[in-house]
Design a protein around this motif. Structure first.
Motif, PDB file in Angstrom:
ATOM      1  N   SER A 137      13.123   7.635   2.981  1.00  0.00           N
ATOM      2  CA  SER A 137      13.003   6.715   1.846  1.00  0.00           C
ATOM      3  C   SER A 137      14.270   5.873   1.687  1.00  0.00           C
ATOM      4  CB  SER A 137      12.737   7.501   0.563  1.00  0.00           C
ATOM      5  OG  SER A 137      12.547   6.641  -0.527  1.00  0.00           O
ATOM      6  N   THR A 138      15.425   6.518   1.889  1.00  0.00           N
ATOM      7  CA  THR A 138      16.706   5.796   1.833  1.00  0.00           C
ATOM      8  C   THR A 138      16.754   4.702   2.893  1.00  0.00           C
ATOM      9  OG1 THR A 138      17.841   7.780   1.022  1.00  0.00           O
ATOM     10  CG2 THR A 138      19.216   6.059   1.982  1.00  0.00           C
ATOM     11  N   LEU A 139      16.313   5.040   4.103  1.00  0.00           N
ATOM     12  CA  LEU A 139      16.314   4.064   5.202  1.00  0.00           C
ATOM     13  C   LEU A 139      15.347   2.913   4.922  1.00  0.00           C
ATOM     14  CD1 LEU A 139      16.399   6.537   8.236  1.00  0.00           C
ATOM     15  CD2 LEU A 139      18.299   5.164   7.346  1.00  0.00           C
ATOM     16  N   VAL A 140      14.183   3.242   4.349  1.00  0.00           N
ATOM     17  CA  VAL A 140      13.201   2.207   4.010  1.00  0.00           C
ATOM     18  C   VAL A 140      13.778   1.236   2.980  1.00  0.00           C
ATOM     19  CG1 VAL A 140      10.999   1.777   2.845  1.00  0.00           C
ATOM     20  CG2 VAL A 140      11.140   3.546   4.591  1.00  0.00           C
ATOM     21  N   GLU A 141      14.413   1.796   1.940  1.00  0.00           N
ATOM     22  CA  GLU A 141      14.975   0.945   0.884  1.00  0.00           C
ATOM     23  C   GLU A 141      16.101   0.063   1.434  1.00  0.00           C
ATOM     24  OE1 GLU A 141      13.450   0.580  -1.760  1.00  0.00           O
ATOM     25  OE2 GLU A 141      12.136   2.319  -1.614  1.00  0.00           O
ATOM     26  N   LEU A 142      16.915   0.603   2.335  1.00  0.00           N
ATOM     27  CA  LEU A 142      17.970  -0.196   2.957  1.00  0.00           C
ATOM     28  C   LEU A 142      17.372  -1.362   3.745  1.00  0.00           C
ATOM     29  CD1 LEU A 142      20.452   2.564   4.210  1.00  0.00           C
ATOM     30  CD2 LEU A 142      20.963   0.765   2.540  1.00  0.00           C
ATOM     31  N   GLY A 143      16.310  -1.063   4.498  1.00  0.00           N
ATOM     32  CA  GLY A 143      15.643  -2.100   5.282  1.00  0.00           C
ATOM     33  C   GLY A 143      15.016  -3.165   4.397  1.00  0.00           C
ATOM     34  N   GLU A 144      14.362  -2.739   3.322  1.00  0.00           N
ATOM     35  CA  GLU A 144      13.721  -3.691   2.411  1.00  0.00           C
ATOM     36  C   GLU A 144      14.755  -4.541   1.689  1.00  0.00           C
ATOM     37  OE1 GLU A 144      10.762  -4.517   2.285  1.00  0.00           O
ATOM     38  OE2 GLU A 144       9.580  -2.869   3.114  1.00  0.00           O
ATOM     39  N   LEU A 145      15.884  -3.942   1.336  1.00  0.00           N
ATOM     40  CA  LEU A 145      16.958  -4.708   0.694  1.00  0.00           C
ATOM     41  C   LEU A 145      17.515  -5.771   1.646  1.00  0.00           C
ATOM     42  CD1 LEU A 145      18.892  -1.976  -1.339  1.00  0.00           C
ATOM     43  CD2 LEU A 145      17.850  -4.052  -2.257  1.00  0.00           C
ATOM     44  N   GLY A 146      17.599  -5.418   2.925  1.00  0.00           N
ATOM     45  CA  GLY A 146      18.036  -6.390   3.926  1.00  0.00           C
ATOM     46  C   GLY A 146      17.076  -7.561   4.027  1.00  0.00           C
ATOM     47  N   ARG A 147      15.783  -7.277   4.000  1.00  0.00           N
ATOM     48  CA  ARG A 147      14.768  -8.339   4.049  1.00  0.00           C
ATOM     49  C   ARG A 147      14.845  -9.221   2.808  1.00  0.00           C
ATOM     50  NH1 ARG A 147       9.039  -6.105   4.442  1.00  0.00           N
ATOM     51  NH2 ARG A 147       8.529  -8.264   4.953  1.00  0.00           N
ATOM     52  N   LEU A 148      15.015  -8.589   1.647  1.00  0.00           N
ATOM     53  CA  LEU A 148      15.107  -9.357   0.404  1.00  0.00           C
ATOM     54  C   LEU A 148      16.361 -10.229   0.374  1.00  0.00           C
ATOM     55  CD1 LEU A 148      13.891  -6.673  -2.162  1.00  0.00           C
ATOM     56  CD2 LEU A 148      12.806  -8.881  -1.716  1.00  0.00           C
ATOM     57  N   SER A 149      17.454  -9.693   0.923  1.00  0.00           N
ATOM     58  CA  SER A 149      18.700 -10.462   0.969  1.00  0.00           C
ATOM     59  C   SER A 149      18.534 -11.714   1.825  1.00  0.00           C
ATOM     60  CB  SER A 149      19.828  -9.586   1.533  1.00  0.00           C
ATOM     61  OG  SER A 149      21.031 -10.309   1.625  1.00  0.00           O
ATOM     62  N   SER A 150      17.856 -11.565   2.966  1.00  0.00           N
ATOM     63  CA  SER A 150      17.608 -12.723   3.842  1.00  0.00           C
ATOM     64  C   SER A 150      16.713 -13.748   3.152  1.00  0.00           C
ATOM     65  CB  SER A 150      16.948 -12.257   5.146  1.00  0.00           C
ATOM     66  OG  SER A 150      17.786 -11.363   5.843  1.00  0.00           O
ATOM     67  N   ALA A 151      15.691 -13.240   2.446  1.00  0.00           N
ATOM     68  CA  ALA A 151      14.767 -14.138   1.738  1.00  0.00           C
ATOM     69  C   ALA A 151      15.489 -14.896   0.620  1.00  0.00           C
ATOM     70  CB  ALA A 151      13.598 -13.347   1.171  1.00  0.00           C
ATOM     71  N   ARG A 152      16.396 -14.215  -0.078  1.00  0.00           N
ATOM     72  CA  ARG A 152      17.150 -14.864  -1.161  1.00  0.00           C
ATOM     73  C   ARG A 152      18.084 -15.940  -0.611  1.00  0.00           C
ATOM     74  NH1 ARG A 152      19.739 -10.245  -4.871  1.00  0.00           N
ATOM     75  NH2 ARG A 152      20.839 -12.076  -5.677  1.00  0.00           N
ATOM     76  N   LYS A 153      18.730 -15.646   0.516  1.00  0.00           N
ATOM     77  CA  LYS A 153      19.625 -16.645   1.122  1.00  0.00           C
ATOM     78  C   LYS A 153      18.856 -17.888   1.560  1.00  0.00           C
ATOM     79  CE  LYS A 153      23.171 -13.394   2.723  1.00  0.00           C
ATOM     80  NZ  LYS A 153      23.770 -12.711   3.897  1.00  0.00           N
ATOM     81  N   LYS A 154      17.655 -17.655   2.072  1.00  0.00           N
ATOM     82  CA  LYS A 154      16.822 -18.783   2.491  1.00  0.00           C
ATOM     83  C   LYS A 154      16.423 -19.631   1.287  1.00  0.00           C
ATOM     84  CE  LYS A 154      12.665 -19.894   5.142  1.00  0.00           C
ATOM     85  NZ  LYS A 154      11.474 -19.354   5.832  1.00  0.00           N
ATOM     86  N   LEU A 155      16.068 -18.961   0.186  1.00  0.00           N
ATOM     87  CA  LEU A 155      15.700 -19.672  -1.035  1.00  0.00           C
ATOM     88  C   LEU A 155      16.892 -20.449  -1.605  1.00  0.00           C
ATOM     89  CD1 LEU A 155      13.363 -17.215  -3.008  1.00  0.00           C
ATOM     90  CD2 LEU A 155      12.810 -19.528  -2.257  1.00  0.00           C
ATOM     91  N   GLU A 156      18.079 -19.832  -1.526  1.00  0.00           N
ATOM     92  CA  GLU A 156      19.286 -20.498  -2.025  1.00  0.00           C
ATOM     93  C   GLU A 156      19.556 -21.798  -1.273  1.00  0.00           C
ATOM     94  OE1 GLU A 156      22.360 -17.586  -1.758  1.00  0.00           O
ATOM     95  OE2 GLU A 156      21.662 -16.455  -3.507  1.00  0.00           O
ATOM     96  N   LYS A 157      19.287 -21.802   0.029  1.00  0.00           N
ATOM     97  CA  LYS A 157      19.462 -23.030   0.828  1.00  0.00           C
ATOM     98  C   LYS A 157      18.453 -24.088   0.403  1.00  0.00           C
ATOM     99  CE  LYS A 157      21.450 -20.952   5.012  1.00  0.00           C
ATOM    100  NZ  LYS A 157      21.230 -20.683   6.460  1.00  0.00           N
ATOM    101  N   ASP A 158      17.204 -23.625   0.150  1.00  0.00           N
ATOM    102  CA  ASP A 158      16.159 -24.573  -0.262  1.00  0.00           C
ATOM    103  C   ASP A 158      16.419 -25.144  -1.658  1.00  0.00           C
ATOM    104  OD1 ASP A 158      14.915 -24.052   2.137  1.00  0.00           O
ATOM    105  OD2 ASP A 158      13.525 -22.568   1.294  1.00  0.00           O
ATOM    106  N   LEU A 159      17.102 -24.337  -2.495  1.00  0.00           N
ATOM    107  CA  LEU A 159      17.372 -24.758  -3.878  1.00  0.00           C
ATOM    108  C   LEU A 159      18.815 -25.207  -4.058  1.00  0.00           C
ATOM    109  CD1 LEU A 159      15.567 -21.718  -5.571  1.00  0.00           C
ATOM    110  CD2 LEU A 159      14.682 -24.056  -5.435  1.00  0.00           C
ATOM    111  N   LYS A 160      19.351 -25.822  -3.045  1.00  0.00           N
ATOM    112  CA  LYS A 160      20.770 -26.185  -3.037  1.00  0.00           C
ATOM    113  C   LYS A 160      21.157 -27.053  -4.235  1.00  0.00           C
ATOM    114  CE  LYS A 160      24.015 -26.753   0.746  1.00  0.00           C
ATOM    115  NZ  LYS A 160      24.201 -27.264   2.126  1.00  0.00           N
ATOM    116  N   ASN A 161      20.314 -28.027  -4.566  1.00  0.00           N
ATOM    117  CA  ASN A 161      20.626 -28.958  -5.653  1.00  0.00           C
ATOM    118  C   ASN A 161      19.938 -28.593  -6.964  1.00  0.00           C
ATOM    119  OD1 ASN A 161      22.153 -30.549  -3.836  1.00  0.00           O
ATOM    120  ND2 ASN A 161      20.264 -31.545  -3.118  1.00  0.00           N
ATOM    121  N   LYS A 162      19.416 -27.373  -7.046  1.00  0.00           N
ATOM    122  CA  LYS A 162      18.727 -26.926  -8.268  1.00  0.00           C
ATOM    123  C   LYS A 162      19.361 -25.634  -8.774  1.00  0.00           C
ATOM    124  CE  LYS A 162      14.253 -28.829  -6.763  1.00  0.00           C
ATOM    125  NZ  LYS A 162      12.846 -28.505  -6.443  1.00  0.00           N
TER     126      LYS A 162
END
Length: 235
Positions: A137-162
């Protein structure tokens, strides 16, 4: 809304919460590990509460292994990477095995199952399964947090001026990250609890340490099961 209406709504949420068998189980778990912390393994009232609550909780978990068995054979969420799928299935398999074997321990403690030596061995195997499920479960949560972090960074790039905090998708990702972080803390702390119950490091993970970690993870579980308050309609 009047004060009475607010009180009714709050009580309705409390009733909804307490009607969940899982919520009652986690409340009992908090009592169990809080008593273990107070007793520190010494005979007395606190230890009696610990033991009696532990036995009562086993009744709440009767046939609960079916939940994780269903999760084991259910298809994964679309887009989940294969390594995370495998880790999740391992967690389901071990947790289901733990809950199934725990029923035999309950049968032994109630006197229905007479072979005490075998029941003790089964109980120990079940705890190892629970520790293994907490590790996965710990490993799963670490993996999911990594995926969410990548998704957030991608969104931050898309929302650069917002303003990213006003974006609904970004808010969802932040909320999911917070939930995953809490689940990660709980899973990691449960590994320590399992080590304490198995007495794998008795000098470092004492009954008091086990009780403290178990009490905190119980509170986290209680919080995770809280029902969300209904949104008030605009007048």
């Amino acid at each position: 809304m009047s004060t009475l209406d607010v009180t009714r709504a709050e009580l309705a949420l409390v009733v909804l919460y307490l009607n969940k068998a899982e919520a009652r189980d986690k409340i009992c778990r908090a009592i169990q590990y809080g008593s273990k912390f107070l007793s520190n393994g010494e005979p007395g009232t606190a230890q009696n509460v610990d033991k009696s609550t532990s036995l009562a909780r086993k009744v709440f978990r009767l046939f609960k292994f079916v939940n994780d068995l269903h999760g084991l054979i259910s298809p994964p969420a679309q887009g989940t990477p294969l390594p995370l799928v495998l880790l999740g299935k391992c967690k389901n398999a071990l947790l289901s095995t733990f809950l199934f074997l725990d029923q035999i321990v309950w049968l032994s403690r109630t006197g229905i199952y007479k072979n005490k030596e075998r029941a003790e061995l089964i109980g120990r195997i079940s705890l190892f399964c629970w520790m293994g499920s907490s590790i996965f479960s710990t490993l799963v949560e670490l993996g999911e947090l990594g995926r969410l972090s990548s998704a957030r960074k991608k969104l931050e790039k898309d929302l650069k001026n917002k303003n990213k905090y006003e974006d609904e998708k970004y808010q969802v990702k932040v909320r999911q990250s917070n939930e995953r972080s809490l689940a990660l803390i709980k899973a990691a702390m449960d590994i320590v609890v399992a080590i304490g119950l198995l007495q794998l490091a008795p000098k470092k993970v004492t009954p008091r340490v086990t009780g403290a970690f178990g009490f905190v993870t119980s509170l986290i579980s209680c919080y995770q099961l809280l029902p969300s308050a209904p949104k008030s309609k605009a007048s």
